[in-house]
Write a protein that holds these residues in place. Structure first.
Motif, mmCIF file in Angstrom:
data_model
loop_
_atom_site.group_PDB
_atom_site.id
_atom_site.type_symbol
_atom_site.label_atom_id
_atom_site.label_comp_id
_atom_site.label_asym_id
_atom_site.label_seq_id
_atom_site.Cartn_x
_atom_site.Cartn_y
_atom_site.Cartn_z
ATOM 1 N N GLU A 160 0.840 -1.193 0.000
ATOM 2 C CA GLU A 160 0.000 0.000 0.000
ATOM 3 C C GLU A 160 0.877 1.245 0.000
ATOM 4 O O GLU A 160 2.104 1.173 0.057
ATOM 5 C CB GLU A 160 -0.884 0.000 1.254
ATOM 6 C CG GLU A 160 -1.754 -1.228 1.401
ATOM 7 C CD GLU A 160 -3.045 -1.108 0.637
ATOM 8 O OE1 GLU A 160 -3.385 0.012 0.206
ATOM 9 O OE2 GLU A 160 -3.710 -2.141 0.458
ATOM 10 N N ASP A 161 0.214 2.391 -0.033
ATOM 11 C CA ASP A 161 0.917 3.638 0.230
ATOM 12 C C ASP A 161 1.569 3.539 1.606
ATOM 13 O O ASP A 161 0.976 3.019 2.544
ATOM 14 C CB ASP A 161 -0.086 4.800 0.213
ATOM 15 C CG ASP A 161 0.579 6.144 0.414
ATOM 16 O OD1 ASP A 161 0.854 6.478 1.588
ATOM 17 O OD2 ASP A 161 0.820 6.842 -0.573
ATOM 18 N N ALA A 164 -0.428 4.130 4.675
ATOM 19 C CA ALA A 164 -1.625 3.322 4.932
ATOM 20 C C ALA A 164 -1.339 1.843 5.109
ATOM 21 O O ALA A 164 -2.226 1.101 5.498
ATOM 22 C CB ALA A 164 -2.627 3.504 3.783
ATOM 23 N N GLY A 165 -0.114 1.407 4.844
ATOM 24 C CA GLY A 165 0.145 -0.026 4.844
ATOM 25 C C GLY A 165 1.160 -0.515 5.848
ATOM 26 O O GLY A 165 1.592 -1.670 5.782
ATOM 27 N N ARG A 187 4.002 -4.237 -5.593
ATOM 28 C CA ARG A 187 3.447 -2.895 -5.752
ATOM 29 C C ARG A 187 3.060 -2.718 -7.219
ATOM 30 O O ARG A 187 3.907 -2.743 -8.103
ATOM 31 C CB ARG A 187 4.481 -1.844 -5.350
ATOM 32 C CG ARG A 187 4.054 -0.400 -5.586
ATOM 33 C CD ARG A 187 2.951 0.054 -4.651
ATOM 34 N NE ARG A 187 2.623 1.457 -4.843
ATOM 35 C CZ ARG A 187 1.696 2.120 -4.175
ATOM 36 N NH1 ARG A 187 1.005 1.494 -3.235
ATOM 37 N NH2 ARG A 187 1.457 3.382 -4.415
ATOM 38 N N VAL A 259 -3.388 -7.586 2.830
ATOM 39 C CA VAL A 259 -3.578 -6.205 2.396
ATOM 40 C C VAL A 259 -4.002 -5.372 3.601
ATOM 41 O O VAL A 259 -4.514 -5.890 4.594
ATOM 42 C CB VAL A 259 -4.643 -6.075 1.284
ATOM 43 C CG1 VAL A 259 -4.142 -6.667 -0.014
ATOM 44 C CG2 VAL A 259 -5.963 -6.714 1.704
ATOM 45 N N ARG A 262 -7.772 0.962 5.680
ATOM 46 C CA ARG A 262 -7.831 2.141 6.547
ATOM 47 C C ARG A 262 -9.082 2.099 7.403
ATOM 48 O O ARG A 262 -10.147 1.692 6.952
ATOM 49 C CB ARG A 262 -7.823 3.418 5.707
ATOM 50 C CG ARG A 262 -6.541 3.613 4.905
ATOM 51 C CD ARG A 262 -6.475 5.006 4.338
ATOM 52 N NE ARG A 262 -5.300 5.190 3.503
ATOM 53 C CZ ARG A 262 -4.860 6.370 3.085
ATOM 54 N NH1 ARG A 262 -5.516 7.466 3.423
ATOM 55 N NH2 ARG A 262 -3.796 6.456 2.332
ATOM 56 N N GLN A 292 -5.390 -0.358 9.352
ATOM 57 C CA GLN A 292 -4.440 0.723 9.629
ATOM 58 C C GLN A 292 -5.221 1.840 10.289
ATOM 59 O O GLN A 292 -6.024 2.510 9.652
ATOM 60 C CB GLN A 292 -3.782 1.213 8.341
ATOM 61 C CG GLN A 292 -2.778 2.339 8.536
ATOM 62 C CD GLN A 292 -1.461 1.847 9.127
ATOM 63 O OE1 GLN A 292 -1.035 0.729 8.837
ATOM 64 N NE2 GLN A 292 -0.821 2.657 9.950
#
Length: 294
Positions: A160-161, A164-165, A187, A259, A262, A292
């Motif tokens: 993830e970004d 966020a990950g 990615r 994964v 958020r 997250q």
């Protein structure tokens, strides 16, 4: 990341999907040295309390609930006698009960479909609701025999970004470490239909720019967590395409795909992105959704 002092919680309901999830959870609890808590949600207690019963016999709903948790506990003990098992019957709807359990669980484990779910459903409503709103990692056990058995010796992380990950990355590294397997970090990237003026003015091609950017984001995501797990073999990869398709395709060669999701305190609906939603319906191995929090 798994909170090691807390149990691994499994929602049981007597369905075939539940039994597959239970077996997987027993193995997972043994790997992490965690106790296993088996819960069955039933509203019979609430309804029975409304009107005093004159019968000395137990209601059929109670008999069924007790039978389901007792059978599940016996199955778990047969699979691994060293895993500590406890059970409970909770007077609540299944999704609500498991969401409350997520406040005091290292992770929640559910089957891909529960008892009474329509056969045409790709994922049951309980599993979807729990994965979208739980406070701890949720693992939906699904996939083919190889993925369920853990024979690929690969964990797959959808990168993830970095903002966020982080929790998903730490969870994935711990899973790879306890299993002694490789962590594949993917990615995905794509060139947008219309590039910004800044990208268009670069000397390199847009594809090269976006690939390098994806690699830098994956490196940033892993930098801190990898330092805490130096013995894990990590293979970062950037792939052109949509993350949903890339991860579903690669799940066929993984034992677990992970994964992030958020969690926003001001949002009370389902909090799943497109990637997590697609994997929960189509992945060929178990799927872990790791929240997250802000």
């Amino acid at each position: 990341m798994m909170r090691l002092e807390l149990p691994l919680v499994v929602g049981v309901d007597g369905s075939d999907g539940c039994l597959v999830a239970l077996d997987w959870a027993v193995d997972e609890a043994a790997r992490h040295g965690l106790p296993l808590r088996l819960v069955y949600a039933s509203l019979w207690e609430r309804y029975e309390g409304i009107t005093p019963s004159v019968s000395t016999e137990r209601p059929s709903e109670q008999v069924m609930a007790d039978h389901i948790v007792a059978s599940a506990a016996e199955r778990a003990r047969r699979r691994n006698p060293d895993v500590k098992v406890s059970t409970d019957v909770l007077p609540a709807e299944a999704a609500d009960a498991l969401l409350r359990e997520s406040n005091s669980a290292s992770a929640l484990v559910t089957g891909s479909r529960g008892r009474g779910e329509l056969k045409g459903l790709l994922l049951g409503s309980v599993g979807l609701a729990v994965a979208a709103r739980a406070h701890c990692p949720v693992i939906v056990v699904r996939g083919d025999k190889a993925g369920l058995a853990g024979t690929h010796e690969r964990i797959l992380l959808g990168a993830e970004d970095p903002a966020a990950g982080g929790e998903a990355a730490r969870f994935a590294l711990r899973e790879a470490e306890v299993r002694g397997c490789t962590l594949d970090v993917v990615r995905a990237w794509r060139c947008p239909a219309h590039e910004t003026a800044d990208v268009a003015a670069l000397a390199e091609t847009p594809a090269r720019y976006h690939e390098k950017r994806a690699r830098a984001q994956a490196d940033e995501l892993l930098r801190g967590p990898v330092a805490d797990h130096p013995d894990v073999r990590v293979r970062p990869t950037t792939v052109e395409g949509t993350a949903r398709k890339v991860l579903v395709d690669r799940s066929a060669a993984a034992d677990l795909v992970i994964v992030g999701a958020r969690r926003r305190q001001d949002h009370f609906g389902l909090q799943l992105g497109r990637v997590a939603h697609t994997l929960l319906h189509h992945a060929q191995c178990p799927v872990a959704v790791v929240p997250q929090h802000p």
